[in-house]
Design a protein around this motif. Structure first.
Motif, PDB file in Angstrom:
ATOM      1  N   LEU A  36       0.813  -1.216   0.000  1.00  0.00           N
ATOM      2  CA  LEU A  36       0.000   0.000   0.000  1.00  0.00           C
ATOM      3  C   LEU A  36       0.849   1.270   0.000  1.00  0.00           C
ATOM      4  O   LEU A  36       0.555   2.209  -0.713  1.00  0.00           O
ATOM      5  N   GLY A  37       1.872   1.315   0.799  1.00  0.00           N
ATOM      6  CA  GLY A  37       2.669   2.534   0.911  1.00  0.00           C
ATOM      7  C   GLY A  37       4.059   2.412   0.331  1.00  0.00           C
ATOM      8  O   GLY A  37       4.948   3.182   0.664  1.00  0.00           O
ATOM      9  N   SER A  38       4.254   1.459  -0.571  1.00  0.00           N
ATOM     10  CA  SER A  38       5.603   1.224  -1.083  1.00  0.00           C
ATOM     11  C   SER A  38       6.038   2.253  -2.111  1.00  0.00           C
ATOM     12  O   SER A  38       7.218   2.416  -2.356  1.00  0.00           O
ATOM     13  N   ARG A  39       5.094   2.939  -2.734  1.00  0.00           N
ATOM     14  CA  ARG A  39       5.464   3.965  -3.709  1.00  0.00           C
ATOM     15  C   ARG A  39       4.636   5.209  -3.444  1.00  0.00           C
ATOM     16  O   ARG A  39       3.592   5.162  -2.809  1.00  0.00           O
ATOM     17  N   SER A  40       5.103   6.321  -3.930  1.00  0.00           N
ATOM     18  CA  SER A  40       4.370   7.560  -3.704  1.00  0.00           C
ATOM     19  C   SER A  40       3.137   7.614  -4.599  1.00  0.00           C
ATOM     20  O   SER A  40       3.001   6.835  -5.540  1.00  0.00           O
ATOM     21  N   LEU A  41       2.264   8.544  -4.296  1.00  0.00           N
ATOM     22  CA  LEU A  41       1.032   8.682  -5.065  1.00  0.00           C
ATOM     23  C   LEU A  41       1.337   9.059  -6.510  1.00  0.00           C
ATOM     24  O   LEU A  41       2.217   9.864  -6.778  1.00  0.00           O
ATOM     25  N   THR A  42       0.599   8.479  -7.435  1.00  0.00           N
ATOM     26  CA  THR A  42       0.738   8.854  -8.839  1.00  0.00           C
ATOM     27  C   THR A  42       0.057  10.208  -9.046  1.00  0.00           C
ATOM     28  O   THR A  42      -0.669  10.695  -8.177  1.00  0.00           O
ATOM     29  N   SER A  43       0.277  10.786 -10.192  1.00  0.00           N
ATOM     30  CA  SER A  43      -0.329  12.095 -10.455  1.00  0.00           C
ATOM     31  C   SER A  43      -1.854  12.000 -10.499  1.00  0.00           C
ATOM     32  O   SER A  43      -2.552  12.923 -10.056  1.00  0.00           O
TER      33      SER A  43
END
Length: 166
Positions: free
Chosen positions: A42-49
């Motif tokens: 869930l939190g492994s990557r930052s939010l996409t645009s």
């Protein structure tokens, strides 16, 4: 002699009751497994645009959000309201994406119930596991996008329409 027979019957009934309980809890276990799969990254990557844009649209005062939904974005109303609630809890990326993982877990549990009604116990469990392990569904459960809510909506409508079949 009759006492020994009563004891042996009681021990025979216990494994059957355990198996029946396990089958009744199958939707719960499949749902929890789906939630675990979705929660892993869930939190492994930052939010996409796209996720950030949706979050910016949802992260405003409630009256302004309702006005925007009514006038500009009625198709995204459910998604924006869920994001608004998640953003009210926390602005952490995991908290923003958690509703999608929960929606997919609920959909997988409901698919087990639907499949059990249509195909039997084994068919229901297989259907639920197939939904939970589907790569596209796993991706949908890890994003703050409306796809997971759409999957849940389709499953809920399918389950609610089943009584009309009879």
């Amino acid at each position: 002699m009759t006492e020994g027979t009563a004891v042996s019957r009681a021990t025979v009934a216990t494994p059957s009751a355990t198996v029946a309980l396990a089958w009744r809890l199958a939707p719960l276990w499949v749902g929890l497994g789906s939630l675990a799969i979705g929660a892993i990254a869930l939190g492994s990557r930052s939010l996409t645009s796209i996720e950030a844009t949706s979050l910016a649209a949802a992260d405003r005062p409630f009256r302004t959000l309702i006005s925007a939904i009514v006038h500009d974005e009625p198709a995204r109303s459910g998604h924006l309201l869920v994001l608004h609630g998640a953003a009210a809890v926390s602005s952490d990326e995991r908290a923003i994406r958690a509703p999608s993982a929960i929606a997919v877990a609920l959909a997988a549990a409901l698919i087990v119930m639907l499949g059990t009604m249509l195909l039997g116990r084994v068919g229901g469990v297989v259907a639920g596991i197939a939904l939970a392990a589907n790569a596209g569904v796993v991706v949908a459960s890890r994003e703050a996008r409306p796809y997971a809510l759409g999957i849940l909506g389709i499953v809920v409508v399918s389950v609610s329409c089943l009584p009309m079949r009879k």
